[in-house]
Structures are given as structure tokens and as C-alpha cells.
Design an enzyme around this catalytic site. Structure first.
Site: not given
Length: 481
Positions: A118, A263
Site C-alpha cells: 500500500e 487483503e
């Protein structure tokens, strides 16, 4: 015999497809007392996981994954991106050490290298925007040089904030304007190398950030507020969010690009919406879709996904929220939190870690003779929580109904257990004592720490838990009013 061979081949092909599209899970390791890697790998296999996603390239974990049959996504942390982006030799060395050697000498089935994690989060203030693509390119070049680029693909796990829309309609989606040029370069590079786009999607965060968000839209059992996008009806956040990405890719010429959900999950504590019931509801709903091979309106086929996460992590940063330490399907000691059918084994529930050993059955609590008005109470609780994990305390949490003395006892005990029950860890000045009767109350469990050879004692500087003490002191003051 020819027919039998065809049948046998068809069965083997079906098995292969099942493995490729099976459910994966994230294995995070930010824990004070991590389970041995061999124990975790056995737990992964026992529960029928086919894939595991790592956040780094720990050699002990990769060694344990050798010959396990698990497909592996190995990770490169963000703090390594600069070195890998600016030094081709560093990239080649990383691949040689963390990919090539484990594939050749340890039979680890590495399928992906996750370059960064991220990296475009807005909280990073653009620190990695200029580093991610060069690092990605250098790792890919290193894989090509090592002869592994067909077997091992690169990807970048990204948060869903890299795309957005002017409305809640998926077809309005496009990449975030401030990073669009970089995103298109990355997408083009991934596409040219046959690599997937990896996205992390968290319906829980929608509920956490917006108290007016329709709760049923976060789950999979129907919504009172469906979204109609040109005839495609969306009844949950996952589908709408995922297809916003599909539209962003499609608008920019990459409509057929493969997508991995890197995720997805729901935490069990640390917030009023982070609880066992919601987590079970979400994860079972998601797993039912996986078992049925159900995708989204724009991508109706089976979804490639990794649950987040396998085990709780009690030293993880709580800057996003106290729930960050409670995403695990399993507690820190490898015990299932609730009944969950993954559809991967003959068992209808999760299978616990085997061979886990615990410290003695004793707890540190507030002394019965101590007064709540003692001036040592507040600094002692502050110290305990700054060096332990008090994220289960506070409004709406599993320990939210404790009274003042129980709040203090919980804090003392968590510090005591984290310090491996050292005698000195239960010597808060005249206000603490060790007991042998379990002080757990209702849903609030006072833990006994596990025995681990690699336990990292937290006797040094406090962890600076970003506002946790405000939460704890609020709960404490509320409980004595």
C-alpha cells in the site's frame, strides 16, 4: 485405457484449477510472542489454505514453507523500496537470497513478489510514489535474469484509495487524480509482464469511517440500499469497490487485467463494530462466495483472494485504529476465534494450532487492598498500556464492560504476560499482586502468554500507542463515575 487416462488427466486438471483458485491468507508477524513458523505452516495446511501472503521474506518462515504445497506471495516492505529502486545489484541480490535460493534448495512454491505494501496511502505523503515503479522494474529484471519470470510474477498490493468516483456508482470510477500518471505506468508494466493488479478491500473501514454508512451493505446477506449501475445491481461494498477498480482499468485500456484481492477480512475487537459476530458474519459470507465460485457483476468468475488475516498481531501499529491488532481468524496462540467453514477440509470449523505451550496459570491484577485514589494508579496504568496491548479496553470492545478495578487489572496483566511473567513485571507500587484464579470476566479474557523461544520482551522504550491512553483513561473514568 485411453478413456481412463483422459479421466485421470481431467481429474488432475480440476485439482490444479482448485489449487490455483483456492483461498489464501495473510500471515503477519508483528507479534510479541510469535508461534514457531513450523507450527503456523502446519496450521495453514491443516485448515486447507492453498496460498499464503507474506509481508517480508523472513528466512525461517520461507524455510518452514518448503515442500508444504502452499503457494507463496513473498513481500518487500516499503522501507526497502528506495534501495531496490536505485540499485539494480541490490534487486538482484534480493531475488537471489529471497526467491531463487528458496525455490531451488528448499522447494518453496513462490508465485509472486509483492513490491511494497500500500505504498500510495495518503498518510505517506507521497514518499513512495517515485520509488515503487523503479523498484518493481528492477525486481522484474532480476527475476528475468534468474530465469524465474515465468514462474514468479511481480505485483504491488495497493489500498482501494488509489481509485475513486464522483458518486457511489462503480462505472464512475477512475484512478486518483494525483497519482493517475504513476498508476497507469504501473498498470502498463504489470500488463506487459503478465502480472496481476493486487488490491486490498476493507468493507469494515467504510463502517468505521462513517457512522451513517448502511451496515448491511458491508455484508453479503442482502442490503436495504442496493446500488443500480446501468442494470448491474450491487448489494455489498466488496462488489461495488472491486468493480470500481474494474471500471478504472477498463477506461484506461486494461479491462482484461487479472485482479487479486490481496487483503479482505473483518476485525474482532478494538471498536464497537469490530466483534466476533460481525467478523464471523462477514468472513463466512465471503467464504460462501469463494466456495460457490461467485465473483462480482463485472467479473462474475471465481475471485482470487487472501483473507486478512491469519493470526492477531499484538505489536502492530494502531495509528489507523485499535482494531488493527485484532484482524486474525486465530488468536495470538493459534486458537480459532469462532466457527468458520472454509470449505477446504472435512471439518466444519477452523483447526487450532497444535503443540502450543503456555506460561504458568497466574495473572497480575490490582491488589484488593489498593485504593482507586492511590496516586500511583494512573501512571502505572499508563506505563502498562504504553508497553503492552490495551486495545481490548474501551467503549464497545470485548472488555468494555469492566469496572475500574478490572480495567486496571487487565492492563497490569497484559504487561505482565508480555514480559513472560517476570516477578518484576507485577510490582506496580503497592497496587498489584499475582493471583492463580482466572480473573477473566464474560467476553473479556485475561490472557496467559505462550512460551516461545523468540519472544521479544518489551522492557525497553514504550510503544507510544497513538492515543490509546486517552481511550483507556476515558473508560477508566467512566467506570468509576
Amino acid at each position: 485405457m485411453g478413456l481412463l487416462k483422459v479421466v485421470a488427466f481431467s481429474l488432475s486438471l480440476l485439482l490444479f484449477v482448485a489449487v490455483v483458485t483456492g483461498i489464501g491468507v495473510n500471515w503477519g508477524t508483528q507479534a510479541s510472542h510469535p508461534l514457531p513458523p513450523s507450527t503456523v505452516v502446519r496450521m495453514l495446511v491443516d485448515n486447507g489454505f492453498q496460498k499464503v501472503k507474506l509481508f517480508d521474506a523472513d528466512s525461517s518462515i520461507l524455510n518452514a514453507l518448503g515442500k508444504s504445497g502452499l503457494q507463496v506471495m513473498v513481500g518487500i516492505p516499503n522501507d526497502m523500496l528506495s534501495a531496490l529502486a536505485n540499485d539494480m545489484q541490490a534487486a538482484e541480490n534480493w531475488v537471489a537470497k529471497n526467491v531463487s535460493s528458496h525455490i531451488s534448495s528448499n522447494s518453496v512454491d513462490i508465485r509472486y513478489v509483492a513490491v511494497g505494501n500500500e505504498p500510495f496511502l495518503q498518510t505517506y505523503n507521497g514518499s513512495y510514489i517515485g520509488l515503487t515503479l523503479p523498484a518493481l522494474q528492477n525486481i522484474q529484471a532480476a527475476l528475468i535474469k534468474a530465469g524465474l519470470s515465468t514462474q514468479v510474477k511481480v505485483t504491488v498490493p495497493l489500498n482501494a484509495d488509489v481509485y475513486q468516483g464522483s458518486t457511489n456508482i462503480p462505472s464512475d470510477g477512475d484512478f486518483r487524480s494525483d497519482i493517475k500518471a504513476t498508476m497507469l505506468q504501473i498498470v502498463e508494466f504489470l500488463s506487459n509482464n503478465g502480472a496481476p493488479f493486487t488490491i486490498n478491500i476493507y468493507p469494515f473501514i467504510s463502517l468505521y469511517n462513517d457512522p451513517n454508512f448502511p451496515a448491511d451493505f458491508a455484508f453479503f446477506d442482502g442490503s436495504s440500499s442496493p446500488v443500480n449501475d446501468g442494470g448491474k445491481v450491487y448489494t455489498n461494498v466488496l462488489d461495488a469497490n472491486h468493480d470500481t477498480l474494474v471500471w478504472a482499468l477498463q477506461k484506461n485500456g486494461y479491462g482484461n487485467m487479472s485482479i487479486i484481492v490481496g487483503e479482505i477480512g473483518w476485525p474482532t475487537d478494538g471498536d464497537k463494530n469490530a466483534n466476533l459476530n460481525y467478523s464471523q458474519r462477514f468472513n463466512q459470507g465471503f467464504m460462501s462466495r469463494i466456495k460457490d465460485g461467485k465473483g462480482t457483476p463485472m467479473r462474475p468468475g471465481a475471485m482470487d483472494a487472501y483473507l486478512f488475516s491469519l493470526i492477531d498481531e499484538d505489536t502492530k501499529s494502531i495509528q489507523p485504529g485499535n482494531f488493527e491488532r485484532h484482524w486474525g481468524l486465530f488468536t495470538l496462540d493459534g486458537q480459532p476465534k469462532y466457527q468458520l467453514s472454509l470449505g477446504t477440509t472435512n471439518s466444519n470449523g477452523l483447526i487450532a494450532a497444535k503443540g502450543v505451550q503456555y506460561l504458568s496459570q497466574k495473572w497480575c491484577v490490582m491488589s484488593p487492598s489498593a485504593s482507586l485514589d492511590d496516586p500511583q494508579v494512573v501512571p502505572s496504568v499508563s506505563y502498562a498500556c504504553a508497553n503492552a496491548d490495551c486495545t481490548s479496553l474501551g467503549y464497545g470492545t470485548s472488555c468494555g464492560n469492566l469496572d475500574a478495578r478490572q480495567n486496571i487489572s487487565y492492563a497490569f496483566n497484559d504487561y505482565y504476560q508480555l514480559q513472560n511473567q517476570l516477578d518484576t513485571a507485577c510490582r506496580f507500587p503497592n497496587i498489584s499482586t499475582v493471583v492463580t484464579q482466572d480473573p477473566s470476566v464474560g467476553t473479556c479474557k485475561f490472557e496467559i502468554m505462550i512460551k516461545t523461544d523468540s519472544a521479544s520482551l518489551q522492557s525497553g522504550a514504550p510503544r507510544k500507542p497513538a492515543g490509546l491512553m486517552l481511550v483507556l483513561m476515558s473508560a477508566f473514568l467512566y467506570s468509576i463515575m
